[in-house]
Motif scaffolding. Structure first.
Motif, PDB file in Angstrom:
ATOM      1  N   SER A 125     -31.603  30.383 -14.322  1.00  0.00           N
ATOM      2  CA  SER A 125     -31.232  31.047 -15.569  1.00  0.00           C
ATOM      3  C   SER A 125     -30.205  32.150 -15.321  1.00  0.00           C
ATOM      4  CB  SER A 125     -32.470  31.629 -16.251  1.00  0.00           C
ATOM      5  OG  SER A 125     -33.145  32.514 -15.377  1.00  0.00           O
ATOM      6  N   ASP A 151     -29.857  31.774 -22.371  1.00  0.00           N
ATOM      7  CA  ASP A 151     -30.753  32.039 -23.511  1.00  0.00           C
ATOM      8  C   ASP A 151     -32.236  31.911 -23.184  1.00  0.00           C
ATOM      9  OD1 ASP A 151     -28.451  32.357 -25.129  1.00  0.00           O
ATOM     10  OD2 ASP A 151     -28.375  30.205 -25.480  1.00  0.00           O
ATOM     11  N   TYR A 152     -32.593  31.694 -21.916  1.00  0.00           N
ATOM     12  CA  TYR A 152     -33.994  31.627 -21.522  1.00  0.00           C
ATOM     13  C   TYR A 152     -34.239  32.470 -20.268  1.00  0.00           C
ATOM     14  CZ  TYR A 152     -35.036  27.536 -24.493  1.00  0.00           C
ATOM     15  OH  TYR A 152     -35.225  26.680 -25.549  1.00  0.00           O
ATOM     16  N   MET A 171     -37.535  39.659 -20.949  1.00  0.00           N
ATOM     17  CA  MET A 171     -36.822  39.245 -22.159  1.00  0.00           C
ATOM     18  C   MET A 171     -36.300  40.457 -22.912  1.00  0.00           C
ATOM     19  SD  MET A 171     -39.454  36.226 -23.393  1.00  0.00           S
ATOM     20  CE  MET A 171     -38.772  36.106 -25.049  1.00  0.00           C
ATOM     21  N   THR A 176     -32.913  38.814 -24.076  1.00  0.00           N
ATOM     22  CA  THR A 176     -32.982  37.350 -24.120  1.00  0.00           C
ATOM     23  C   THR A 176     -34.087  36.945 -25.080  1.00  0.00           C
ATOM     24  OG1 THR A 176     -32.274  37.242 -21.813  1.00  0.00           O
ATOM     25  CG2 THR A 176     -33.249  35.250 -22.750  1.00  0.00           C
ATOM     26  N   LYS A 178     -35.592  33.980 -25.754  1.00  0.00           N
ATOM     27  CA  LYS A 178     -36.554  32.921 -25.465  1.00  0.00           C
ATOM     28  C   LYS A 178     -37.006  32.974 -24.013  1.00  0.00           C
ATOM     29  CE  LYS A 178     -33.515  30.081 -27.161  1.00  0.00           C
ATOM     30  NZ  LYS A 178     -32.780  28.854 -27.570  1.00  0.00           N
ATOM     31  N   GLY A 179     -38.280  32.608 -23.808  1.00  0.00           N
ATOM     32  CA  GLY A 179     -38.831  32.551 -22.468  1.00  0.00           C
ATOM     33  C   GLY A 179     -39.608  31.266 -22.266  1.00  0.00           C
ATOM     34  N   LEU A 180     -39.561  30.750 -21.048  1.00  0.00           N
ATOM     35  CA  LEU A 180     -40.322  29.564 -20.680  1.00  0.00           C
ATOM     36  C   LEU A 180     -41.299  29.934 -19.575  1.00  0.00           C
ATOM     37  CD1 LEU A 180     -37.627  26.720 -20.534  1.00  0.00           C
ATOM     38  CD2 LEU A 180     -39.558  26.875 -22.111  1.00  0.00           C
ATOM     39  N   ILE A 205     -43.877  28.562 -24.479  1.00  0.00           N
ATOM     40  CA  ILE A 205     -42.585  28.975 -25.017  1.00  0.00           C
ATOM     41  C   ILE A 205     -42.775  30.296 -25.740  1.00  0.00           C
ATOM     42  CG2 ILE A 205     -40.656  28.373 -26.524  1.00  0.00           C
ATOM     43  CD1 ILE A 205     -41.390  25.424 -26.077  1.00  0.00           C
ATOM     44  N   LYS A 207     -41.174  33.604 -27.667  1.00  0.00           N
ATOM     45  CA  LYS A 207     -40.008  34.001 -28.467  1.00  0.00           C
ATOM     46  C   LYS A 207     -40.045  35.492 -28.701  1.00  0.00           C
ATOM     47  CE  LYS A 207     -39.430  29.528 -30.736  1.00  0.00           C
ATOM     48  NZ  LYS A 207     -39.318  28.800 -32.026  1.00  0.00           N
TER      49      LYS A 207
END
Length: 212
Positions: A125, A151-152, A171, A176, A178-180, A205, A207
Motif C-alpha cells: 500500500s 486508498d487502503y 487510517m 486514508t 479504507k482499511g483491510l 473492511i 471505513k
C-alpha cells in the motif's frame, strides 16, 4: 493494462480460488513466477508452500530472488510475482527503499500479477503499517510503502494481533478512508484497485470518514 493484486493476511498456501486466479494470470510461455524472500536458514524447504497450489493449476517455472542479493530484475522475464512473509522491516528495506521495488512496481503497472503474504502484503500500500506485534517493539510505525495499492491501509494477522485500533489510528494519521484487516487464513483479490473477491476467514473492511 489491468492490474492484479492478491493480499494474504498470513502465511501460505494460496487458497484454492485465489491460487487458480493468480495462476491463470501468469503467462508461463513467456517467463517465470518470481518469488522474493529473505535469505534465512531453511528458506528452500519453505518454498513448496507457496508453489504447490499454483503447480496444481499448471504453473511450472519458479525462480527465487533472495532480497539481500537482488539488485535489479530489469532483464528478467517475470510473469508473476510472489512477495513472501517474514520480517516486515526487512522486506521494507530490501524492496521499498531499493531499485528493485521500482522495478516490481513497473511490472505491476504492466499487468504482472502480484501476491503478497503478510509482510509482502503490508508493503504494497501507499503507507505501510508496522505493528508493535510485528517487530516486538512498543511503537506503531507508519512507513512509505510501494504504493501499488492506493486508498487502503493493510493490517495482517488482524484478529490474532488485535489490530483494529492500530489500523484505525493509521487510517486517521494518513487520512486514508479504507482499511483491510486480513486474518491469517484470509485473502483479497483487487483488480485495478477495486476488490473483486474474498477468500478464507476473515477479511475485515474498515471505513473511516471523509477527510477535508
Amino acid at each position: 493494462m489491468d492490474q492484479h493484486l492478491f493480499l494474504f493476511g498470513g502465511s501460505p498456501p494460496f487458497g484454492r480460488i485465489h491460487g487458480k486466479q493468480f495462476a491463470s494470470l501468469c503467462n508461463q510461455k513467456n517467463g517465470h513466477v518470481a518469488i522474493f524472500c529473505l535469505n534465512r536458514k531453511g528458506w528452500q524447504t519453505y518454498m513448496p508452500k507457496y508453489q504447490h497450489i499454483l503447480e496444481e493449476e499448471g504453473v511450472t517455472d519458479f525462480r527465487y530472488y533472495l532480497l539481500e542479493e537482488t539488485n535489479s530484475i530489469r532483464s528478467e522475464k517475470i510473469t508473476g510475482i510472489i512477495i513472501c512473509g517474514g520480517d516486515t522491516l526487512s522486506y521494507h528495506h530490501y524492496i521499498v527503499t531499493k531499485r528493485v521495488g521500482e522495478e516490481i512496481k513497473q511490472l505491476f503497472q504492466e499487468g504482472v500479477p502480484i501476491a503478497g503474504f503478510s509482510a509482502g502484503a503490508l508493503i504494497c500500500s501507499e503507507y505501510c503499517m508496522v505493528s508493535p506485534s510485528d517487530y516486538k517493539g512498543d511503537k506503531l510505525m507508519i512507513l512509505n510503502g510501494l504504493g501499488i495499492l492506493q486508498d487502503y491501509i493493510i493490517a495482517a494477522h488482524y484478529s490474532k494481533w488485535n489490530e483494529k485500533q492500530n489500523l484505525l489510528a493509521v487510517m486517521t494519521e494518513t487520512k486514508t478512508e479504507k482499511g483491510l484487516g486480513l486474518d491469517d487464513e484470509a485473502s483479497v483479490y483487487l483488480k485495478n484497485g477495486h476488490i473483486e473477491s474474498l477468500e478464507g476467514k476473515n477479511v475485515h473492511i474498515e471505513k473511516g470518514w471523509s477527510f477535508e
